[in-house]
Design a protein around this motif. Structure first.
Motif, PDB file in Angstrom:
ATOM      1  N   UNK A 328       0.860  -1.182   0.000  1.00 61.80           N
ATOM      2  CA  UNK A 328       0.000   0.000   0.000  1.00 61.80           C
ATOM      3  C   UNK A 328       0.901   1.238   0.000  1.00 61.80           C
ATOM      4  N   UNK A 329       0.266   2.382  -0.032  1.00 57.24           N
ATOM      5  CA  UNK A 329       1.039   3.633   0.034  1.00 57.24           C
ATOM      6  C   UNK A 329       1.787   3.732   1.371  1.00 57.24           C
ATOM      7  N   UNK A 330       1.330   3.006   2.378  1.00 59.70           N
ATOM      8  CA  UNK A 330       2.006   3.028   3.661  1.00 59.70           C
ATOM      9  C   UNK A 330       3.249   2.153   3.681  1.00 59.70           C
ATOM     10  N   UNK A 331       3.518   1.472   2.567  1.00 64.23           N
ATOM     11  CA  UNK A 331       4.628   0.511   2.525  1.00 64.23           C
ATOM     12  C   UNK A 331       5.850   1.029   1.781  1.00 64.23           C
ATOM     13  N   UNK A 332       5.924   2.327   1.573  1.00 64.22           N
ATOM     14  CA  UNK A 332       7.085   2.856   0.855  1.00 64.22           C
ATOM     15  C   UNK A 332       8.384   2.456   1.562  1.00 64.22           C
ATOM     16  N   UNK A 333       8.378   2.592   2.878  1.00 66.20           N
ATOM     17  CA  UNK A 333       9.602   2.246   3.619  1.00 66.20           C
ATOM     18  C   UNK A 333       9.807   0.728   3.663  1.00 66.20           C
ATOM     19  N   UNK A 334       8.701  -0.028   3.783  1.00 64.01           N
ATOM     20  CA  UNK A 334       8.812  -1.499   3.749  1.00 64.01           C
ATOM     21  C   UNK A 334       9.460  -1.927   2.440  1.00 64.01           C
ATOM     22  N   UNK A 335       8.947  -1.379   1.354  1.00 64.46           N
ATOM     23  CA  UNK A 335       9.436  -1.748   0.026  1.00 64.46           C
ATOM     24  C   UNK A 335      10.915  -1.381  -0.113  1.00 64.46           C
ATOM     25  N   UNK A 336      11.259  -0.188   0.318  1.00 63.30           N
ATOM     26  CA  UNK A 336      12.656   0.260   0.227  1.00 63.30           C
ATOM     27  C   UNK A 336      13.552  -0.636   1.087  1.00 63.30           C
ATOM     28  N   UNK A 337      13.110  -0.912   2.307  1.00 64.09           N
ATOM     29  CA  UNK A 337      13.907  -1.742   3.206  1.00 64.09           C
ATOM     30  C   UNK A 337      14.143  -3.138   2.626  1.00 64.09           C
ATOM     31  N   UNK A 338      13.097  -3.713   2.066  1.00 62.77           N
ATOM     32  CA  UNK A 338      13.249  -5.040   1.457  1.00 62.77           C
ATOM     33  C   UNK A 338      14.207  -4.992   0.263  1.00 62.77           C
ATOM     34  N   UNK A 339      14.093  -3.943  -0.541  1.00 63.05           N
ATOM     35  CA  UNK A 339      14.966  -3.840  -1.710  1.00 63.05           C
ATOM     36  C   UNK A 339      16.435  -3.728  -1.284  1.00 63.05           C
ATOM     37  N   UNK A 340      16.652  -2.964  -0.219  1.00 61.70           N
ATOM     38  CA  UNK A 340      18.038  -2.834   0.271  1.00 61.70           C
ATOM     39  C   UNK A 340      18.565  -4.204   0.720  1.00 61.70           C
ATOM     40  N   UNK A 341      17.754  -4.929   1.497  1.00 60.06           N
ATOM     41  CA  UNK A 341      18.200  -6.239   1.980  1.00 60.06           C
ATOM     42  C   UNK A 341      18.396  -7.205   0.820  1.00 60.06           C
ATOM     43  N   UNK A 342      17.430  -7.220  -0.124  1.00 58.46           N
ATOM     44  CA  UNK A 342      17.553  -8.135  -1.265  1.00 58.46           C
ATOM     45  C   UNK A 342      18.803  -7.803  -2.070  1.00 58.46           C
ATOM     46  N   UNK A 343      19.073  -6.538  -2.225  1.00 59.03           N
ATOM     47  CA  UNK A 343      20.236  -6.126  -2.998  1.00 59.03           C
ATOM     48  C   UNK A 343      21.532  -6.538  -2.288  1.00 59.03           C
ATOM     49  N   UNK A 344      21.570  -6.377  -0.959  1.00 57.98           N
ATOM     50  CA  UNK A 344      22.739  -6.837  -0.202  1.00 57.98           C
ATOM     51  C   UNK A 344      22.921  -8.350  -0.354  1.00 57.98           C
ATOM     52  N   UNK A 345      21.813  -9.090  -0.251  1.00 54.02           N
ATOM     53  CA  UNK A 345      21.909 -10.546  -0.344  1.00 54.02           C
ATOM     54  C   UNK A 345      22.321 -10.979  -1.746  1.00 54.02           C
ATOM     55  N   UNK A 346      21.780 -10.334  -2.762  1.00 53.62           N
ATOM     56  CA  UNK A 346      22.113 -10.712  -4.136  1.00 53.62           C
ATOM     57  C   UNK A 346      23.581 -10.418  -4.418  1.00 53.62           C
TER      58      UNK A 346
END
Lengths: 358, 358, 358
Positions: A328-346
């Motif tokens: 949702x629009x409330x998940x901007x930070x959730x989405x960003x946080x997940x992308x950062x973690x996924x990018x670190x893991x990848x």
């Protein structure tokens, strides 16, 4: 695993909180970190150490062994390791073998807790630990308290999701510290390569139940300003202010509550998470704020978060694994946080693949 | 499965202890053996039998049925089997079918326990059971006692590993029966196609705590001489002797303890193991040796072994499956024992593959 | 999964009983159906509804949320759904998205229980629910009672197997309602595309223990006439009659017991089953028949069925997955019932495969 791509579990080249200082003593303690057993103890000189929690000989848990001075002796066949993880004795042999050396985790005691590095030791740079002075933890001017440790029955990302979308205050915590205005006020999200910040100022909103009970009913302004230092720590400012208007004077703001909360989230196993909670109080009367009522409130709120996490974990385990969620629009930070973690893991997976000879 | 190659679980063409005699009565008893349910009972003439524990009709556990004479009647739909596993009644039909016959396990009652053959019945040669007379079990001259049965929360090889590397006495049992000298004295290992023997004589060593408590402090010599009769039984001699030097006489040895222990290890399921413990006392005063103190000591020692096994099993299940262990000089017998078992299993797999028509 | 072909779990385009009416109230109730969470509640106008039990946002169980009027509000972030499953509020957004809509299950309240359609809503034809008038459930002339709900620790087909082979009465229930003659009397089986009927008339047989206790010892005739309405309901007539011969008159039959039992079987998860039991009494004195003794007897019999199911489920989970069972002459209806279910599942799989674009 959910919500990350297949094969992605957790960032390894990172510092994680593994214990509060007071938890680590001369008694051996086992804690699983990133799905591996770790044993924690203090050397005789008081320095805390973390080494692998499994004897390479027969997989006996080293925490079930004993300390002789600084040397950890396996409780099964007496194979011994020094606090660097070097094997110093194999009783059935007259000598030791470096093939029996076990992993030592770089460990840093800062403020009242311990950070361990779970990746390649050569990359363990203490400068990567969030600057405690900068995040207001353990500074002389304002008292900081370790509040509680919890072993959570859920995968770690559920705790990050919880902390990155604080609109949940309005619903999950509605009987304690949440009002609807927190959810309906859009947060401002900013980010860097390894951090995400979500900030919202809720003005002229009703008092949440716990504040109302303490300070009476009034319209308040509330500042919620949380930063996620990926992959391990959330630092959040909660500030409640009352607008006081007196005759002949310009309105002033009185701070009712002004505290910084610290949530350290450490993957234990695939479905278990370590969770460390601490608080710094910025206002003057800590005797009032560190009292048992405030602690009880914080713990009651945390219980709601843990229950939500555990209900979701149970749901995920009951469902088909390939399920995805919706943002949702409330998940901007959730989405960003997940992308950062996924990018670190990848990135770690790519390096790992490169380093395996074909 | 660990520590064997993938697909290797347990030797099937073998005799295993499945019960002490006193456990098998006219009441049906279920015991899983090599991951299959088995039902045990005594016929009216007292002969013990073992047949498959699952009705082929609807998988109902036959141990939940009832006995009519020597006939076992399934508790669900009344399908009945004689003590040879032949189906003798299908109530809804006027006749029986040989396709409903179930497996009968060759079963031999020897001394005070029961050996079952888990493989091809045509190969069930009683001569393959370790010779009880030769191993000093149940002979008239020296009393033998069944001590205890345990269902162990761990894969069976962990119990073999335990019994093949007795250097663990010095550490796991250090507060009871172990001294360091047991670990630092190298054992002499010999072996044949289906047995491994580990022998060590520890001379002039301090008394272990339990001996010291009983006979006072003195230097003792200790003979530990264990043989593994693969895949099912360990027979061990424990002899403690005191060197007595009196004036004008040549030194003599006084035997304080001289007993033979029997450890029968039977795979129950992939992660559970049956464990039967028995003792033969070689010295003259059995009233003293079979007393409750000695039994209590033996059970306390066994509890430590079971706890180690269960801790390791838990560790293995928490870890990545592909983990390997590392051998020390104390593992010569462990290594040999595992090779014998692996070789038996691989040979069986080859025969099985040959017998499946292409 | 056993006993069906790989990949076949349960028929989806079907009506299943999901609750007794009295279970569904203004309090949210979660019930897993066909391995998916469903939330059940009543709207303010009393109409029962069933919608998906998982919030699409973060997988929070909706049954842990709350009702505002007829709207279900997720307890985590306040996302709200109306009783049709339409998302009506996303607090962090000013609007809703149809992508957040959740599944609504067609739900029909008939007699004192609720039928839900688990497949394609467009195919939800109420005419496919077994005709309650025709099956003697809830008719004015004869009282029908919901007796009990059970969550069974076993896969649903084990309950169908139980109900389709009633020869088990003679053995599993031999101390209560069974006599051997029930097993030795062959049933007459008839069937249609989605039903199987098994009927047997057992004449001149001894009274089973529970009848004997109530009416004394006598030879009885017993009619057992069960129909399985695939995939969800079994309806069975149990009629016990006493042949009364008086002087100078032709013999007459006196009905001692004449009741119709209803067994609704609903897959909950892969290894759990919902089981609903109800009874209609056909004879005149319901005060006598609905008394606590009869209920206690019925529950005792059901407990035996559930125990058998749970023992078999445990057996199946312990065994190699590829095991097959063997059918007897008493399994004609079992075999037919399984074929009907397999055929329904295979047809659904074919349609599903067709509808996935290549």
């Amino acid at each position: 695993m959910y919500p990350f791509s297949e094969g992605s579990y957790a960032v390894r080249n990172a510092w994680y909180v593994v214990a509060f200082s007071h938890e680590v003593t001369r008694s051996l303690m086992e804690r699983w970190i990133l799905n591996e057993p770790v044993v924690l103890y203090r050397r005789e000189d008081g320095v805390a150490v973390a080494i692998a929690g499994r004897c390479p000989h027969r997989h006996f848990p080293l925490a079930a062994g004993s300390l002789q001075g600084d040397t950890l002796v396996c409780g099964y066949h007496g194979i011994a390791f020094n606090s660097d993880g070097r094997c110093v004795r194999i009783p059935t042999e007259g000598r030791t073998h470096s093939s029996f050396d076990i992993r030592k985790y770089p460990l840093v005691e800062r403020w009242k807790w311990l950070w361990a590095w779970t990746g390649d030791p050569e990359l363990a740079d203490e400068a990567l630990i969030p600057d405690h002075e900068a995040i207001n933890l353990g500074r002389a001017e304002s008292p900081s308290f370790p509040v509680s440790y919890h072993l959570v029955n859920g995968r770690y990302q559920l705790m990050h999701d919880n902390l990155l979308d604080l609109s949940h205050l309005a619903f999950l915590h509605s009987t304690k510290i949440g009002v609807e205005e927190v959810a309906t006020t859009r947060d401002t999200v900013s980010s860097g390569p390894n951090w995400v910040r979500s900030m919202r100022l809720v003005e002229d909103a009703p008092s949440p139940p716990a504040i109302r009970e303490r300070f009476g009913d009034a319209k308040l302004s509330q500042l919620i300003d949380f930063t996620f230092y990926a992959p391990a720590l959330h630092v959040g400012l909660n500030r409640f202010e009352l607008d006081v208007v007196t005759e002949n004077e310009s309105p002033t703001k009185v701070r009712l509550i002004d505290s910084i909360v610290f949530h350290a989230v450490t993957p234990a196993t695939k479905h278990l998470t370590h969770y460390f909670f601490a608080v710094t109080h910025n206002i003057q009367d800590p005797s009032d704020l560190d009292n048992s009522k405030v602690k009880a409130l914080a713990l009651a709120v945390i219980e709601e978060d843990l229950r939500a996490t555990e209900l979701i974990e149970r749901m995920l385990q009951g469902l088909d694994e390939k399920i995805r969620d919706r943002l949702t629009a409330g998940d901007t930070a959730v989405d960003k946080g997940r992308r950062i973690l996924q990018s670190m893991m990848s990135a770690e997976a790519r390096i790992l693949n490169l380093s395996i000879p074909k």
